[in-house]
Each structure stands twice: as C-alpha cells, then as structure tokens.
Design a protein around this motif. Sequence first.
Motif, PDB file in Angstrom:
ATOM      1  N   TRP A  11       1.549   0.483   0.760  1.00 18.99           N
ATOM      2  CA  TRP A  11       1.897  -0.201   2.001  1.00 18.99           C
ATOM      3  C   TRP A  11       2.325   0.807   3.060  1.00 18.99           C
ATOM      4  O   TRP A  11       2.902   1.846   2.750  1.00 18.99           O
ATOM      5  N   THR A  12       2.091   0.466   4.324  1.00 22.98           N
ATOM      6  CA  THR A  12       2.506   1.335   5.415  1.00 22.98           C
ATOM      7  C   THR A  12       2.798   0.528   6.675  1.00 22.98           C
ATOM      8  O   THR A  12       2.138  -0.472   6.939  1.00 22.98           O
ATOM      9  N   ASP A  13       3.786   0.979   7.428  1.00 25.59           N
ATOM     10  CA  ASP A  13       4.062   0.413   8.753  1.00 25.59           C
ATOM     11  C   ASP A  13       3.215   1.109   9.813  1.00 25.59           C
ATOM     12  O   ASP A  13       3.024   0.577  10.898  1.00 25.59           O
ATOM     13  N   ASP A  14       2.733   2.305   9.516  1.00 21.69           N
ATOM     14  CA  ASP A  14       1.969   3.107  10.478  1.00 21.69           C
ATOM     15  C   ASP A  14       0.630   3.495   9.849  1.00 21.69           C
ATOM     16  O   ASP A  14       0.504   4.544   9.221  1.00 21.69           O
ATOM     17  N   MET A  15      -0.357   2.621  10.000  1.00 18.81           N
ATOM     18  CA  MET A  15      -1.655   2.826   9.372  1.00 18.81           C
ATOM     19  C   MET A  15      -2.325   4.117   9.806  1.00 18.81           C
ATOM     20  O   MET A  15      -2.864   4.850   8.973  1.00 18.81           O
ATOM     21  N   GLU A  16      -2.289   4.433  11.075  1.00 18.56           N
ATOM     22  CA  GLU A  16      -2.963   5.654  11.544  1.00 18.56           C
ATOM     23  C   GLU A  16      -2.323   6.902  10.948  1.00 18.56           C
ATOM     24  O   GLU A  16      -3.020   7.815  10.501  1.00 18.56           O
ATOM     25  N   ALA A  17      -1.003   6.945  10.895  1.00 17.53           N
ATOM     26  CA  ALA A  17      -0.316   8.097  10.296  1.00 17.53           C
ATOM     27  C   ALA A  17      -0.608   8.173   8.797  1.00 17.53           C
ATOM     28  O   ALA A  17      -0.839   9.264   8.261  1.00 17.53           O
ATOM     29  N   ALA A  18      -0.612   7.036   8.109  1.00 10.92           N
ATOM     30  CA  ALA A  18      -0.887   7.029   6.672  1.00 10.92           C
ATOM     31  C   ALA A  18      -2.325   7.454   6.388  1.00 10.92           C
ATOM     32  O   ALA A  18      -2.578   8.227   5.460  1.00 10.92           O
ATOM     33  N   GLU A  54     -10.139   3.938  -6.455  1.00 15.63           N
ATOM     34  CA  GLU A  54      -9.834   3.484  -5.101  1.00 15.63           C
ATOM     35  C   GLU A  54      -8.344   3.531  -4.816  1.00 15.63           C
ATOM     36  O   GLU A  54      -7.537   3.048  -5.607  1.00 15.63           O
ATOM     37  N   LEU A  55      -8.012   4.124  -3.685  1.00 19.50           N
ATOM     38  CA  LEU A  55      -6.662   4.117  -3.159  1.00 19.50           C
ATOM     39  C   LEU A  55      -6.731   3.368  -1.838  1.00 19.50           C
ATOM     40  O   LEU A  55      -7.456   3.778  -0.930  1.00 19.50           O
ATOM     41  N   GLY A  56      -6.027   2.246  -1.770  1.00 16.36           N
ATOM     42  CA  GLY A  56      -6.048   1.425  -0.564  1.00 16.36           C
ATOM     43  C   GLY A  56      -4.735   1.512   0.190  1.00 16.36           C
ATOM     44  O   GLY A  56      -3.668   1.434  -0.410  1.00 16.36           O
ATOM     45  N   LEU A  57      -4.832   1.687   1.490  1.00 18.66           N
ATOM     46  CA  LEU A  57      -3.657   1.640   2.367  1.00 18.66           C
ATOM     47  C   LEU A  57      -3.679   0.289   3.067  1.00 18.66           C
ATOM     48  O   LEU A  57      -4.706  -0.095   3.640  1.00 18.66           O
ATOM     49  N   ILE A  58      -2.562  -0.411   3.026  1.00 15.77           N
ATOM     50  CA  ILE A  58      -2.497  -1.757   3.592  1.00 15.77           C
ATOM     51  C   ILE A  58      -1.340  -1.851   4.572  1.00 15.77           C
ATOM     52  O   ILE A  58      -0.223  -1.420   4.272  1.00 15.77           O
ATOM     53  N   GLN A  59      -1.620  -2.423   5.726  1.00 10.85           N
ATOM     54  CA  GLN A  59      -0.582  -2.663   6.726  1.00 10.85           C
ATOM     55  C   GLN A  59       0.526  -3.490   6.086  1.00 10.85           C
ATOM     56  O   GLN A  59       0.267  -4.502   5.440  1.00 10.85           O
ATOM     57  N   ARG A  60       1.760  -3.047   6.223  1.00 10.43           N
ATOM     58  CA  ARG A  60       2.894  -3.692   5.555  1.00 10.43           C
ATOM     59  C   ARG A  60       3.028  -5.177   5.907  1.00 10.43           C
ATOM     60  O   ARG A  60       3.563  -5.960   5.124  1.00 10.43           O
ATOM     61  N   ALA A  61       2.517  -5.610   7.030  1.00 11.77           N
ATOM     62  CA  ALA A  61       2.586  -7.028   7.385  1.00 11.77           C
ATOM     63  C   ALA A  61       1.879  -7.901   6.345  1.00 11.77           C
ATOM     64  O   ALA A  61       2.170  -9.090   6.242  1.00 11.77           O
ATOM     65  N   TRP A  62       0.978  -7.336   5.557  1.00 10.59           N
ATOM     66  CA  TRP A  62       0.248  -8.085   4.526  1.00 10.59           C
ATOM     67  C   TRP A  62       0.927  -7.997   3.166  1.00 10.59           C
ATOM     68  O   TRP A  62       0.435  -8.520   2.179  1.00 10.59           O
ATOM     69  N   GLU A  63       2.089  -7.343   3.102  1.00  9.22           N
ATOM     70  CA  GLU A  63       2.814  -7.175   1.849  1.00  9.22           C
ATOM     71  C   GLU A  63       3.227  -8.545   1.298  1.00  9.22           C
ATOM     72  O   GLU A  63       3.614  -9.430   2.057  1.00  9.22           O
ATOM     73  N   PRO A  64       3.164  -8.762  -0.027  1.00  7.88           N
ATOM     74  CA  PRO A  64       3.561 -10.056  -0.585  1.00  7.88           C
ATOM     75  C   PRO A  64       5.034 -10.365  -0.316  1.00  7.88           C
ATOM     76  O   PRO A  64       5.864  -9.460  -0.284  1.00  7.88           O
ATOM     77  N   ALA A  65       5.339 -11.625  -0.176  1.00 12.48           N
ATOM     78  CA  ALA A  65       6.730 -12.052  -0.013  1.00 12.48           C
ATOM     79  C   ALA A  65       7.513 -11.615  -1.247  1.00 12.48           C
ATOM     80  O   ALA A  65       7.020 -11.695  -2.364  1.00 12.48           O
ATOM     81  N   GLY A  66       8.711 -11.127  -1.047  1.00  8.45           N
ATOM     82  CA  GLY A  66       9.556 -10.718  -2.156  1.00  8.45           C
ATOM     83  C   GLY A  66       9.290  -9.313  -2.664  1.00  8.45           C
ATOM     84  O   GLY A  66       9.877  -8.901  -3.662  1.00  8.45           O
ATOM     85  N   ALA A  67       8.407  -8.561  -1.994  1.00  9.41           N
ATOM     86  CA  ALA A  67       8.140  -7.180  -2.416  1.00  9.41           C
ATOM     87  C   ALA A  67       9.412  -6.345  -2.269  1.00  9.41           C
ATOM     88  O   ALA A  67      10.248  -6.604  -1.406  1.00  9.41           O
ATOM     89  N   ALA A  68       9.547  -5.347  -3.130  1.00  7.63           N
ATOM     90  CA  ALA A  68      10.722  -4.471  -3.083  1.00  7.63           C
ATOM     91  C   ALA A  68      10.824  -3.791  -1.723  1.00  7.63           C
ATOM     92  O   ALA A  68       9.817  -3.396  -1.140  1.00  7.63           O
ATOM     93  N   GLY A 119       6.985   5.401   2.129  1.00 10.19           N
ATOM     94  CA  GLY A 119       7.831   4.675   1.202  1.00 10.19           C
ATOM     95  C   GLY A 119       7.197   4.310  -0.127  1.00 10.19           C
ATOM     96  O   GLY A 119       7.783   3.551  -0.900  1.00 10.19           O
ATOM     97  N   ASN A 120       6.006   4.825  -0.431  1.00 13.72           N
ATOM     98  CA  ASN A 120       5.307   4.510  -1.675  1.00 13.72           C
ATOM     99  C   ASN A 120       5.519   5.598  -2.713  1.00 13.72           C
ATOM    100  O   ASN A 120       5.530   6.778  -2.383  1.00 13.72           O
TER     101      ASN A 120
END
Length: 140
Positions: A11-18, A54-68, A119-120
């Motif tokens: 997960w990332t808050d900054d997709m371009e930086a990640a 495969e290593l996937g980077l995902i915008q944190r807005a799509w993170e599942p509810a209750g994720a750490a 943060g990963n």
Amino acid sequence: MLRGFATISYWTDDMEAAKRWYADLLGVEPYFEVPGPDGRVAYAEFRIGDSQDELGLIQRAWEPAGAAAGPGGAIMHWHVDDIAATFEKLLSMGAKEYQPITPRGDTGFVTASVVDPFGNVLGIMYNPHYVEILESAGRA
C-alpha cells in the motif's frame, strides 16, 4: 490447493514516489497500471525474479477496512543472492530496519526485513532451497 505465489500487494499514499522507488530498486518499470477514478494511477504492477512474480503497488485508499495502521503481520521474503548487500542497498534508499540480518541456525537460511518508505514490510532471505530448485530445473 495453494499452487504458488501470485502477487504481493504493498500500500502507498504516494503512488508516483512508490513507483519510482521500486523501479529504482528493481531496475525495471511497472509493466501494468490501472487508473483510479481521478485518472491517476491507483495500481501498478512489477514482474520480477526467476518466476516473474508480481509485486503490486496499490493506492492506500483501496486498502481493506480494518487493515493495520503500521507494519506488522506476515512477512513475505524475497530470495536474494547477497543478503548483506541487498540489506545495505535498501537502507541506503531510505528503508528502515525491521529485522536485522539473522542467520537461522546452521541451515544456511538467513533473513532480514525492512520497512519501505511507504510503510510496508519487505522481507529478504538467502534460501538454499530456492537455489537448489533453480539448479535442478536448469535455471540457476
């Protein structure tokens, strides 16, 4: 039942930086991207390693509810040939130590992990079985 590793998602808050950080680390650009509702990239995927995992980077807005909220949970370790050099490279790129280089008895297994700048937890490992399997398949 479980047939093999398919994708690990970070997960990332900054997709371009990640994307840039992982492209610099891996030496390849993502091969696949998906835009989000705002038109900016919300998912980017890299294929890497001997099996093109495969290593996937995902915008944190799509993170599942209750994720750490912070690093924790399971650690997926990527095999590396030189754990010390890889660990130092990750630290030099701004990752923070999560677990130091740790020999696992006299088996030849050695692990370490870092927290990437997003943060990963990124685990690395020297795994003699990984090398043996590649050699037996003629892919070493």
